[in-house]
Design an enzyme around this catalytic site. Structure first.
Site, PDB file in Angstrom:
ATOM      1  N   TYR A  70      -1.240   3.985   4.005  1.00  0.00           N
ATOM      2  CA  TYR A  70      -1.654   4.764   2.835  1.00  0.00           C
ATOM      3  C   TYR A  70      -2.775   5.747   3.178  1.00  0.00           C
ATOM      4  O   TYR A  70      -2.728   6.921   2.825  1.00  0.00           O
ATOM      5  CB  TYR A  70      -2.090   3.837   1.700  1.00  0.00           C
ATOM      6  CG  TYR A  70      -0.926   3.336   0.884  1.00  0.00           C
ATOM      7  CD1 TYR A  70      -0.625   3.895  -0.351  1.00  0.00           C
ATOM      8  CD2 TYR A  70      -0.101   2.331   1.349  1.00  0.00           C
ATOM      9  CE1 TYR A  70       0.450   3.453  -1.102  1.00  0.00           C
ATOM     10  CE2 TYR A  70       0.986   1.878   0.611  1.00  0.00           C
ATOM     11  CZ  TYR A  70       1.254   2.445  -0.609  1.00  0.00           C
ATOM     12  OH  TYR A  70       2.324   2.009  -1.343  1.00  0.00           O
ATOM     13  N   HIS A 119       7.829   7.973  -3.020  1.00  0.00           N
ATOM     14  CA  HIS A 119       7.153   8.079  -4.326  1.00  0.00           C
ATOM     15  C   HIS A 119       6.744   9.523  -4.626  1.00  0.00           C
ATOM     16  O   HIS A 119       5.705   9.785  -5.234  1.00  0.00           O
ATOM     17  CB  HIS A 119       5.924   7.162  -4.401  1.00  0.00           C
ATOM     18  CG  HIS A 119       6.237   5.711  -4.263  1.00  0.00           C
ATOM     19  ND1 HIS A 119       6.618   4.921  -5.337  1.00  0.00           N
ATOM     20  CD2 HIS A 119       6.256   4.902  -3.177  1.00  0.00           C
ATOM     21  CE1 HIS A 119       6.840   3.682  -4.909  1.00  0.00           C
ATOM     22  NE2 HIS A 119       6.629   3.650  -3.605  1.00  0.00           N
ATOM     23  N   HIS A 132      -4.533   3.597  -2.336  1.00  0.00           N
ATOM     24  CA  HIS A 132      -4.638   2.956  -1.030  1.00  0.00           C
ATOM     25  C   HIS A 132      -4.813   1.459  -1.240  1.00  0.00           C
ATOM     26  O   HIS A 132      -5.730   1.019  -1.945  1.00  0.00           O
ATOM     27  CB  HIS A 132      -5.825   3.538  -0.265  1.00  0.00           C
ATOM     28  CG  HIS A 132      -6.076   2.917   1.071  1.00  0.00           C
ATOM     29  ND1 HIS A 132      -5.086   2.341   1.845  1.00  0.00           N
ATOM     30  CD2 HIS A 132      -7.236   2.773   1.792  1.00  0.00           C
ATOM     31  CE1 HIS A 132      -5.601   1.891   2.962  1.00  0.00           C
ATOM     32  NE2 HIS A 132      -6.897   2.129   2.949  1.00  0.00           N
ATOM     33  N   ASN A 184       5.194  -2.028  -7.560  1.00  0.00           N
ATOM     34  CA  ASN A 184       6.511  -1.528  -7.956  1.00  0.00           C
ATOM     35  C   ASN A 184       6.974  -2.252  -9.214  1.00  0.00           C
ATOM     36  O   ASN A 184       6.347  -3.204  -9.665  1.00  0.00           O
ATOM     37  CB  ASN A 184       7.536  -1.753  -6.837  1.00  0.00           C
ATOM     38  CG  ASN A 184       7.275  -0.899  -5.612  1.00  0.00           C
ATOM     39  OD1 ASN A 184       6.804   0.225  -5.721  1.00  0.00           O
ATOM     40  ND2 ASN A 184       7.572  -1.436  -4.441  1.00  0.00           N
TER      41      ASN A 184
END
Length: 705
Positions: free
Chosen positions: A364, A77, A341, A150
Site C-alpha cells: 500500500y 480498486h 494503508h 472488502n
C-alpha cells in the site's frame, strides 16, 4: 475540556484544515500565482491571425497544468466513491484495547470511507461482478487508523507473494485488453483451476454478494485477523465486520448487465443522492474476538485469509456505529487522492503473521509513492491526521510544510532535543515470540481449501444456489480452453457433487460421476442473504402514470413513501406534467424512455382509466412491469391500474384484487380494487414488500423480459 467537547473540537479542527485548501469559485479568475486574468478564451498572437507567442504565460500555465492533471490510477480498486462521516463506540473495549476511539463512548471520530470495485479501470461500470472495497480512514486523536477491507470476508490467495499473479490473471488479457472489469475469461479461471486455495473466494464471487444493490446495503470485512492490545499488554485476536443497518441486499445478474448500460454510475449515484437527501447510510462495527489461548481451537488457521470464523463459533459483537453524512466537495482532491494503508494503525491495534497481511503492509505504501508523487502525500488534506505531526522528515516533492527547526535529526541539542520521544501513548509492537528457520513453505494448517467453500454452499437459500450455478455457467461459458472448464469443475466436485454436476451440464463438460469429498452438511445462516433486515429508506420507487391518472392515487402512495425515506419518481410518457382526473396535474419526474425498471426497487401503478389505457398500449410501460416481476421486485396497483398487470405477459397465476376480493397481496404483488387513494392496508403491505427486497417464490421463468 470534557472528552466529548475535545472530540468535537478535533472534528472541527479537521474541518478547518480542509477549509484552508478550498477555493472560492465566486472570486475573480487568476493564474496559479494569483495574477488576475481578463481573457481565457484567446491566446496572445502577433496580429489577430498571426502566430501565438511564447510569452503568453497564462496559455503555457493553463496547457501545462492540463497536460499533467492526471495521475496513475490505482492498480486495483481504481473505480471508487467516497464520503465523510463519523464513528462512535457504543460500548467501551478498554478490556481489550487501548485504542481510544474504541474505548471512549463519548468520542465522535471523523472518518472518510471509500467504496470501490477491484478489477476494473476508473471508466468501468459500478455494477460488474466483482469484489467491492470498503476502506475506512479513522482520524483519531492517536493518529490515523485505516481499516482497509472488502465486502467479502475471505480472499483469493493465502500468501501475498501470489498477489501480482492473481491481479495479472483477473485483469483484462494482455494481448487485447479484453474483457474490461470482468472475471469471465481464460486467464482468471486458468489461475483458479491451478490454485485450489481460490475456491472459497470464488464461491463468494459467484454469489449475489458480488452484485450489491447499494454500498448502503453492503457488508464490510477487515478480511485479516488482527490483534487488539490493552493497557496491560494483553492481546486478543480480532476480526472486523461492518454490518449495514439496512440489511445486506443485492441485484441479480440480468439486472446488473442492463444497469451498466442505463446508469454505469448506479452505486456511486445512489450513495451521493442518499447522503445529499439526508438519508444517511449507517453500519454497525462488529468484532469477533478470540482469546490468545484459543488460537488453535479451530479446524482452520486463524491466520489463513481464505477462511472465516463462522459466527456460530464466535459471535460478531456490535461495538460501534458508523454514519456517513457528508459528500466530498471535489472528487479528485478527496476520493481520488485519499491514501489508505494497512500499516496505519494506532496504539491498541496490531498485526498478526497472516502472510497476505504482511505483504500488503509493504504494497500500500509503495503504490502511494508512485500515484501521489512522493512521500509527502500525507500532507494532502484528505490524508492529514487530526493528531499533531512532528518528525524529522524533510523536503521531497510537494512539500507544503515550512519547517523552522534547525535540526532535522535525533538526537539533537540545537533544537532542544525536539521533537522528543514519547514517554507515554507511543505505539509499541506486540512482543510476540518469533522463532524458526527461514523457509519458503506453506503451513500445513492452510491446506484445507474446500470445507469452508462447502459451508458457504450449504448456507445458501435455494434461490441463492440457483444464482451461483448460473454465475459459474456464465463465467466458464466464456472460457475458450476446455481443459480450464474441466479443471474448475473438478475443484467444484470437492465442494459439492450436485453443484459440480449442474455447472458441468451447463458448460458442456462431462459431469463427474461421483463426489470426491462427501459434503459435511454444516451451514452458517449468517452467510445467506435470505431473511435480511430491510427498510424502505433509500429505496427508489417508480410510479407509472399517463394523462388521466388519478392524482389521489399518486399522492396517497408517493407522500407516505417519501415520509418513510424512499425516493418516489413519477414516470410518464414525456417530461413536464400530466392532466389528472378532477382537473389537476401530476408532475413527471422522469420520461419513460429515459429509465428502466432495473434502476428502481419497486413499481406502482395508480388508477385512472385513460392513464391505464395509454400505458397498456405502450410496450415500454408493459415491459417495466413484466421485467420488475421477473426480477422479484414488489409491484403495486390501485383501481384500474390492475389492468396494466393483466396486460403484462405471463403474470397469470398471480392473484389480483377484484370486486369480490378487494385487497390482495400475493408474492410481493399488492393490489387494491377500489380507487380514490391507497388504503392503510395497501400502504402497509406494499412497504412491507419493499422492505423484503425481493420475492423469489414467483413463477417467473416464462416471463419474456
Amino acid at each position: 475540556m470534557s472528552p466529548l467537547r475535545r472530540s468535537r473540537h478535533d472534528a472541527q479542527d479537521k474541518q478547518r484544515q480542509l477549509d484552508r485548501y478550498r477555493v472560492d469559485p465566486e472570486g475573480r479568475l487568476t493564474t496559479d500565482q494569483g495574477i488576475p486574468v481578463d481573457d481565457t478564451d484567446n491566446s496572445v498572437k502577433v496580429g489577430e491571425r498571426g502566430p501565438t507567442i511564447m510569452e503568453d504565460f497564462h496559455l503555457r500555465e493553463k496547457i501545462t497544468h492540463f497536460d499533467h492533471e492526471r495521475i496513475p490510477e490505482r492498480v486495483v480498486h481504481a473505480r471508487g466513491s467516497g464520503a465523510y462521516g463519523h464513528f462512535r463506540a457504543t460500548e467501551s473495549l478498554a478490556e481489550y484495547t487501548k485504542a481510544e476511539f474504541l474505548c471512549d463512548t463519548s468520542l465522535e471520530t471523523p472518518v472518510f470511507v471509500r467504496f470501490s470495485t477491484v478489477a476494473g479501470s476508473r471508466g468501468s461500470a459500478d455494477t460488474v461482478r466483482d469484489v467491492r472495497g470498503f476502506a475506512t480512514k479513522f482520524y483519531t486523536r492517536q493518529g490515523n487508523f485505516d481499516l482497509v477491507g472488502n465486502n467479502m470476508p475471505v480472499f483469493f490467495i493465502q500468501d501475498g507473494v501470489k498477489f501480482p499473479d492473481f491481479v495479472h490473471a483477473v485483469k483484462p488479457e494482455p494481448h487485447n485488453e479484453i474483457p474490461q472489469a470482468s472475471s469471465a475469461h481464460d486467464t482468471l479461471w486458468d489461475f483458479v483451476q491451478l490454485q485450489p486455495e481460490t475456491i472459497h473466494m470464488m464461491m463468494w464471487l459467484m454469489s449475489d454478494r458480488a452484485l450489491p444493490r447499494s454500498f448502503r446495503m453492503m457488508q464490510g470485512f477487515g478480511v485479516h485477523t488482527f490483534r487488539l492490545v490493552n493497557d496491560a499488554g494483553r492481546s486478543v485476536f480480532v476480526k472486523f465486520h461492518w454490518k449495514p443497518r439496512l440489511g445486506v441486499h443485492s441485484l441479480i445478474w440480468d439486472e446488473v448487465q442492463k444497469v451498466a448500460g442505463r446508469d454505469p454510475d448506479f452505486n456511486r449515484r445512489d450513495l451521493w443522492e442518499s447522503i445529499d437527501a439526508g438519508r444517511y447510510p449507517e453500519w454497525d462495527l462488529c468484532l469477533q474476538i478470540v482469546p490468545e489461548e484459543d488460537e488453535q481451537a479451530f479446524d482452520f488457521d486463524l491466520l489463513d485469509p481464505t477462511k472465516i470464523i463462522p459466527e456460530e463459533m464466535v459471535p460478531a459483537r456490535p461495538v460501534g456505529r458508523l454514519v456517513l453524512d457528508r459528500n466530498p466537495d471535489n472528487f479528485f482532491a478527496e476520493t481520488e487522492q485519499v491514501a489508505f494503508h494497512l500499516g496505519n494503525v494506532v496504539p491498541g491495534i496490531d498485526f498478526t503473521d497472516d502472510p497476505l497481511l504482511q505483504a500488503r503492509l509493504f504494497s500500500y505504501l509503495d503504490t502511494q509513492l508512485l500515484r501521489l508523487g512522493g512521500p509527502n502525500f500525507t500532507q494532502l488534506p484528505v490524508n492529514q491526521p487530526v493528531a499533531e505531526v512532528r518528525n524529522h522528515h524533510r523536503d521531497g516533492p510537494h512539500q507544503t510544510l515550512i519547517e523552522t527547526a534547525r535540526a532535522a535529526y535525533h538526537p539533537n541539542s540545537l533544537s532542544g532535543g525536539c521533537p522528543a520521544l514519547a514517554d507515554e501513548g507511543a505505539f509499541r509492537h506486540y512482543p510476540e515470540r518469533v522463532q524458526g528457520h527461514k523457509v519458503r513453505k506453506r503451513s500445513e494448517t492452510f491446506a484445507d481449501h474446500y470445507s469452508q467453500a462447502t459451508l458457504f454452499w450449504n448456507s445458501m437459500a435455494d434461490w441463492e444456489k440457483e444464482h451461483i450455478v448460473d454465475a459459474f455457467r456464465f463465467e466458464l461459458g466464456n472460457v475458450t480452453h476446455w481443459h480450464i472448464r474441466k479443471g474448475v469443475v473438478g475443484h467444484l466436485n470437492h465442494v459439492d457433487h450436485d453443484l459440480a454436476v449442474k455447472v458441468a451440464e451447463g458448460i458442456g463438460v462431462a459431469p463427474p460421476d461421483r463426489p470426491v469429498t462427501l459434503n459435511h452438511g454444516r451451514s452458517s445462516p449468517a452467510l445467506s442473504q435470505a431473511d435480511q433486515p430491510g427498510s424502505v429508506v433509500g429505496r427508489k420507487i417508480a410510479v407509472l402514470a399517463a394523462e388521466g391518472v388519478s392524482a389521489d392515487d399518486v399522492r396517497s402512495v408517493k407522500e407516505p413513501l417519501i415520509d418513510q425515506g424512499a425516493f418516489c419518481h413519477v414516470i410518464g410518457p414525456h417530461d413536464g406534467s400530466l392532466p389528472s382526473t378532477g382537473g389537476g396535474v401530476v408532475e413527471v419526474d422522469r420520461a419513460l424512455r429515459t429509465v428502466s425498471s432495473v434502476v428502481y426497487d419497486a413499481v406502482v401503478i395508480p388508477g385512472g382509466r385513460t392513464s391505464v389505457d395509454i400505458l397498456t398500449g405502450c410496450g415500454d410501460a408493459v415491459h417495466v412491469v413484466a421485467e420488475a416481476f421477473k426480477h422479484g421486485k414488489p409491484i403495486g396497483a390501485i383501481g384500474e391500474g390492475i389492468d396494466l398487470l393483466k396486460a403484462a405477459p405471463m403474470l397469470e397465476g398471480v392473484r389480483l384484487a377484484d370486486r369480490h376480493d378487494g385487497e390482495v397481496a400475493d408474492t410481493g404483488v399488492v393490489t387494491q380494487a377500489a380507487g380514490g387513494g391507497a388504503t392503510r392496508w395497501f400502504l402497509h403491505e406494499f412497504t412491507d414488500a419493499i422492505a423484503k427486497h425481493r420475492h423469489w417464490d414467483r413463477a417467473k421463468e416464462r416471463v419474456p423480459a
